[in-house]
Design a protein around this motif. Structure first.
Motif, short mmCIF file in Angstrom:
data_model
loop_
_atom_site.label_atom_id
_atom_site.label_comp_id
_atom_site.label_asym_id
_atom_site.label_seq_id
_atom_site.Cartn_x
_atom_site.Cartn_y
_atom_site.Cartn_z
N ARG A 77 0.84 -1.21 0.00
CA ARG A 77 0.00 0.00 0.00
C ARG A 77 0.87 1.25 0.00
O ARG A 77 0.63 2.19 -0.76
CB ARG A 77 -0.92 0.01 1.22
N LEU A 78 1.92 1.26 0.82
CA LEU A 78 2.84 2.41 0.85
C LEU A 78 3.52 2.59 -0.50
O LEU A 78 3.68 3.72 -0.97
CB LEU A 78 3.88 2.23 1.95
N ASP A 79 3.93 1.50 -1.11
CA ASP A 79 4.57 1.57 -2.43
C ASP A 79 3.62 2.20 -3.44
O ASP A 79 4.01 3.05 -4.24
CB ASP A 79 5.00 0.17 -2.87
N GLY A 80 2.35 1.80 -3.39
CA GLY A 80 1.36 2.38 -4.29
C GLY A 80 1.14 3.86 -4.05
O GLY A 80 1.03 4.64 -4.99
N GLY A 91 1.78 8.96 1.57
CA GLY A 91 2.66 7.79 1.62
C GLY A 91 3.98 8.10 2.29
O GLY A 91 4.50 7.29 3.06
N ALA A 92 4.54 9.27 2.02
CA ALA A 92 5.82 9.66 2.61
C ALA A 92 5.69 9.80 4.13
O ALA A 92 6.58 9.38 4.88
CB ALA A 92 6.32 10.95 2.00
N GLU A 106 6.69 7.32 9.49
CA GLU A 106 6.22 6.74 10.75
C GLU A 106 6.69 5.29 10.89
O GLU A 106 7.10 4.86 11.97
CB GLU A 106 4.70 6.83 10.84
N LEU A 107 6.66 4.54 9.79
CA LEU A 107 7.15 3.17 9.82
C LEU A 107 8.66 3.15 10.10
O LEU A 107 9.14 2.32 10.86
CB LEU A 107 6.85 2.46 8.49
N ALA A 108 9.38 4.09 9.51
CA ALA A 108 10.83 4.14 9.69
C ALA A 108 11.22 4.41 11.14
O ALA A 108 12.29 3.98 11.59
CB ALA A 108 11.44 5.20 8.78
N GLU A 109 10.37 5.11 11.87
CA GLU A 109 10.66 5.37 13.28
C GLU A 109 10.67 4.08 14.10
O GLU A 109 11.43 3.95 15.05
CB GLU A 109 9.62 6.33 13.87
N THR A 110 9.81 3.14 13.75
CA THR A 110 9.71 1.90 14.52
C THR A 110 10.49 0.75 13.90
O THR A 110 10.93 -0.15 14.61
CB THR A 110 8.23 1.48 14.68
N VAL A 112 12.39 3.59 0.83
CA VAL A 112 13.10 4.87 0.85
C VAL A 112 14.05 4.95 -0.34
O VAL A 112 14.09 5.93 -1.07
CB VAL A 112 13.87 5.07 2.17
N VAL A 113 14.80 3.88 -0.55
CA VAL A 113 15.75 3.85 -1.67
C VAL A 113 15.01 3.91 -3.00
O VAL A 113 15.36 4.67 -3.90
CB VAL A 113 16.64 2.59 -1.59
N LYS A 114 13.96 3.11 -3.13
CA LYS A 114 13.21 3.05 -4.39
C LYS A 114 12.61 4.41 -4.75
O LYS A 114 12.75 4.87 -5.88
CB LYS A 114 12.11 2.01 -4.30
#
Length: 64
Positions: free
Chosen positions: A10-13, A26-27, A32-36, A45-47
């Motif tokens: 879903r985030l990728d989309g 999405g960003a 928020e996901l990166a924090e945990t 992030v790279v993509k």
């Protein structure tokens, strides 16, 4: 695990979307996901952080 894969898809989309508002949504969610769980977020992030900005219709600005 399946729920996590669905979340990443879903985030990728969202990050691949054309509308700015959707990409920002999405960003924010990816941040928020990166924090945990930064290791889990890193591939997205790279993509999406490495994309040529002109492919998204953004102005290309110099980086100082």
């Amino acid at each position: 695990m399946e729920n996590l894969e669905r979340t990443l898809a879903r985030l990728d989309g969202l990050l691949s979307s054309r509308p700015d508002r959707t990409r920002w949504k999405g960003a924010i969610a990816l941040g928020e996901l990166a924090e945990t769980d930064p290791e889990l977020a890193w591939p997205l992030v790279v993509k999406h952080g490495s994309a040529d900005m002109q492919t998204h219709g953004w102005l290309s600005l110099p980086v100082f």
